[in-house]
Design a protein around this motif. Structure first.
Motif, mmCIF file in Angstrom:
data_model
loop_
_atom_site.group_PDB
_atom_site.id
_atom_site.type_symbol
_atom_site.label_atom_id
_atom_site.label_comp_id
_atom_site.label_asym_id
_atom_site.label_seq_id
_atom_site.Cartn_x
_atom_site.Cartn_y
_atom_site.Cartn_z
ATOM 1 N N ALA A 261 -5.750 -18.827 5.789
ATOM 2 C CA ALA A 261 -6.639 -19.334 6.830
ATOM 3 C C ALA A 261 -5.886 -20.049 7.949
ATOM 4 O O ALA A 261 -6.206 -19.891 9.111
ATOM 5 N N VAL B 210 -14.851 -16.930 5.952
ATOM 6 C CA VAL B 210 -13.922 -17.770 6.705
ATOM 7 C C VAL B 210 -14.166 -19.246 6.383
ATOM 8 O O VAL B 210 -13.224 -20.002 6.128
ATOM 9 N N LYS C 6 -11.356 -21.491 4.406
ATOM 10 C CA LYS C 6 -10.731 -22.579 5.172
ATOM 11 C C LYS C 6 -11.026 -23.942 4.576
ATOM 12 O O LYS C 6 -10.183 -24.826 4.567
#
Ligand code: PFF
Length: 472
Positions: A402, A451, A455
């Motif tokens: 990430a 995502v 992250k």
């Protein structure tokens, strides 16, 4: 064959071959031995529910991350990190080390399983006296020679498959062993569910009692997701590296955890109802497989046959996992040191066999030797690999994909920083990670969620397990 593939490196023959091999790595002693007893010790349904939630959030996310790195780089765990960012190669080394260490004790337990197939077939444990079965188990693992012999046999089986390579070894055997395992576990489950009083076990296993959900339950479920899905040590990077560029990664990343969970649930439904039907304690701990189950089988009509079937399926599950552990090390040596597969497999398997000997002896003659936190050699090696190296590998994997690789891709696709709002930046970032995952080929609708998970949520959650694992 894909034009980007290094000649002689090997590639999966089909998507289903890859899914079965990866699911074979995931399905192992973690499902059959650990999952039912962890459920038994942590409130049954409550544990199962927490496990599910974590599986969806962390399991799926990391599975996709590892396969993505592997497929993109077409390299082993160390080479893959190094190719994307040379200074990150050491993270892959931690993974290869973890594979080496895990296999050294995994194979010892795999050897116990082979011994128990023999015991089941010869009617050696034909008694329901748990005390006697407990003594028999202790006596067996404490002896010096026999467990090492079976550990060697297990390593030989693992070596025999890995030496055949990706298609002719790992894929070929996974395609036979995984469906066979599935049929056998369903068979044992039906036998178990049709016993009088089985429903009490089903209720215990599937009825979540929310008051039982504590910090310990959550942490043990998180650790179990890691070990069970073979995550955090580059195993899925290695298996992903033999994928062709046109495979749909999000789809595969969904199937593997699904199969793994299905087998864990089937194992619970095969074991716990029978344990309840015969009034054995459900929270028997690690001895559930080798002490309580033989007692259960001896009370069951057709129990002798069920015992042989059960330990055989446990062996199949263990072997499809051990080959993935060996492959992580072999793949590194073949890619980076340019050894032939044959030489790499034989030498590494021999070293792991030797490393496993102290683990085996630590159950008996060397039980006085304590390495970490008063643990014997086998438990110490397990602790370093499973509680330190795997979670650490998982956290670093999230940060890498990430924050290191993802950011670089954003920089590549965005021409200028001028007038960029946080929103445009976030959209570009999502696009960059989406592109990484699919190599630009498949439209993956859930990418923004992924995502966020990779992250933030996954690294934070794993950090908690890591800290807990070290300091508990
Ligand atoms: N997932 C395997 C199991 O549940 O038994 C164990 C394992 C295999 C862990 C491969 C890690 C790994 F890389």
């Amino acid at each position: 064959m894909d034009a980007n593939v290094t000649p002689g490196r090997g590639q999966w023959g089909s998507k289903i071959g890859f899914i079965l091999a990866a699911a074979g790595s995931a399905v192992g002693l973690g499902n059959l031995w650990k999952f039912p007893f962890l459920a038994g010790q942590n409130g049954g349904g409550a544990f199962v529910l927490v496990y599910f939630v974590i599986l969806l959030v962390v399991g799926f996310t990391l599975m996709m991350a590892e396969i993505t790195i592997g497929r993109h780089t077409q390299l082993n765990a160390i080479g893959a990190y190094r190719k994307i960012k040379p200074s990150w190669g050491w993270v892959g080394s931690l993974g290869v080390l973890a594979g080496f260490l895990i296999l050294s004790f995994y194979s010892v337990i795999g050897g116990w399983i082979i011994a128990y197939i023999v015991k089941a077939a010869t009617g050696t444990f034909n008694t329901s006296d748990v005390k006697m079965l407990g003594d028999m188990f202790t006596q067996f693992i404490q002896s010096a020679g026999t467990p090492i012999f079976y550990h060697g046999l297990f390593m030989l089986m693992t070596l025999g498959i890995v030496i055949g390579g990706i298609q002719q070894g790992i894929e070929k055997y996974s395609k036979i062993l995984m469906p066979a395992l599935f049929v056998m576990i369903v068979l044992v489950m039906i036998r178990s569910l049709t016993l009088d009083g089985a429903m009490a076990g089903v209720k215990f296993f599937l009825n979540p009692d929310f008051s039982k959900i504590t910090g310990t339950v959550i942490l043990s479920a998180l650790g179990q997701v890691f070990f069970s899905l073979s995550l955090g040590m580059g195993c899925m990077i290695t298996y992903g590296s033999y994928l062709s560029k046109d495979t749909n990664i999000p789809e595969c990343s969904l199937y593997i955890p699904l199969i793994d969970t299905a087998v864990a649930l089937l194992a619970g439904l095969a074991i716990l109802p029978a344990v309840f039907a015969f009034n054995f304690p459900a929270d028997a701990g690690p001895g559930l497989l080798f002490i309580t189950l033989p007692a259960v089988f001896s009370k069951m009509p057709m129990g002798g046959l069920m015992g042989v079937v059960f330990f055989t399926l446990a062996l199949f599950a263990a072997v499809t996992s051990s080959i993935s552990l060996l492959e992580v090390c072999v793949s590194y040596v073949v890619d980076e040191w340019k050894w032939t597969r044959k030489k790499a497999t034989v030498i590494i398997a021999t070293l792991i066999f030797l490393m496993g000997i102290p683990c085996s002896l630590s159950q008996g003659p060397w039980s006085e030797i304590k390495l970490i936190k008063g643990k014997c050699i086998l438990d110490s090696v397990d602790f370093i690999a499973s509680n330190v190296l795997l979670p650490l590998g998982g956290i670093l994997l999230c940060i890498f994909i990430a924050w290191v690789w993802g950011l670089r891709r954003v920089q590549k696709i965005s021409k200028t920083d001028e007038g960029k709002t946080i929103i445009t930046w976030a959209l570009e970032y999502t696009d960059a990670l989406k592109e990484i995952t699919n190599d630009g080929q498949v439209n993956f609708a859930l990418a923004p969620i992924w995502v966020f998970l990779i992250k933030w949520l996954a690294p934070v959650a794993i950090t908690i397990v890591f800290i807990q694992g070290i300091f508990s």
